[in-house]
Design an enzyme around this catalytic site. Structure first.
Site, PDB file in Angstrom:
ATOM      1  N   SER A  13       0.936  -1.243  -0.009  1.00 62.60           N
ATOM      2  CA  SER A  13      -0.049   0.028   0.056  1.00 62.60           C
ATOM      3  C   SER A  13       0.902   0.993   0.080  1.00 62.60           C
ATOM      4  CB  SER A  13      -0.947  -0.001   1.120  1.00 62.60           C
ATOM      5  OG  SER A  13      -0.013  -0.113   2.404  1.00 62.60           O
ATOM      6  N   ALA A  37      14.082  -3.565  12.460  1.00 63.34           N
ATOM      7  CA  ALA A  37      13.610  -4.576  11.620  1.00 63.34           C
ATOM      8  C   ALA A  37      13.030  -5.743  12.275  1.00 63.34           C
ATOM      9  CB  ALA A  37      14.491  -4.933  10.314  1.00 63.34           C
ATOM     10  N   HIS A  53      14.241  -2.992   0.660  1.00 62.93           N
ATOM     11  CA  HIS A  53      14.009  -1.988   1.808  1.00 62.93           C
ATOM     12  C   HIS A  53      15.259  -1.320   1.958  1.00 62.93           C
ATOM     13  CE1 HIS A  53       9.783  -2.324   3.542  1.00 62.93           C
ATOM     14  NE2 HIS A  53       9.830  -3.221   2.396  1.00 62.93           N
TER      15      HIS A  53
END
Length: 182
Positions: A13, A37, A53
């Protein structure tokens, strides 16, 4: 100042990208944001996601791996500047699959969040908008994630729901970066 921000949304999203921008916006001069993380690189696909990421964040971030003891990671890193926790639902998966006490871990997390001096931006997945899963483990995860998200949202100063890369403010002030979005 907003201390705790919860950003939720569905898969892909845009919630992590927005959370990263929000965390950077909270940094003062010469502060390096910390990425906490929770993901475990259990297979090639997850390893690739983690690498994606990291590459997107670049070298200006410090990283801390905290797959289980999120409360300890927050307490140990408080006082060093803004932190981004990505994400609560992976943390919950780690707890469930490891047979850990979810209520105790959630209570420890909430206790840690209540005393943070520096901002914390937390990413989580909204998993309750789909169909009812067909197996007990998936239903237990969906229910636990829903309850976890409710409790953390209750403790947060700000909560935003992200859909299609756009944040919708649910609680508190809009995200700092929301005005820059298309």
């Amino acid at each position: 100042m907003t201390r705790i921000t919860l950003i939720t949304g569905g898969a892909r999203s845009g919630k992590s990208r927005l959370a990263e921008a929000e965390t950077l916006a909270l940094c003062r001069a010469r502060q390096r944001p910390l990425y906490i993380a929770t993901a475990e690189p259990g297979d090639a696909e997850m390893t690739a996601r983690i690498a994606e990421h990291r590459a997107r964040r670049g070298l200006e971030w410090d990283d801390l791996h905290a797959p289980l003891d999120l409360a300890l990671a927050l307490d140990a890193s408080d006082g060093r500047g803004p932190r981004l926790v990505d994400c609560l639902t992976l943390w919950l998966s780690n707890l469930m699959l490891g047979g850990h006490d979810i209520d105790a871990a959630t209570n420890a997390l909430l206790d840690a969040l209540s005393c943070q001096r520096d901002p914390v931006v937390i990413v989580t997945n909204e998993v309750g908008l789909g169909i009812v899963p067909d197996n007990a483990l998936a239903r237990a995860f969906r229910d636990a994630a829903g309850f976890l998200n409710q409790r953390v949202a209750g403790a947060a100063d700000r909560v935003a729901l992200v859909a299609c890369g756009l944040p919708l403010c649910l609680k508190g002030a809009p995200l700092t970066q929301a005005k820059d979005q298309p």
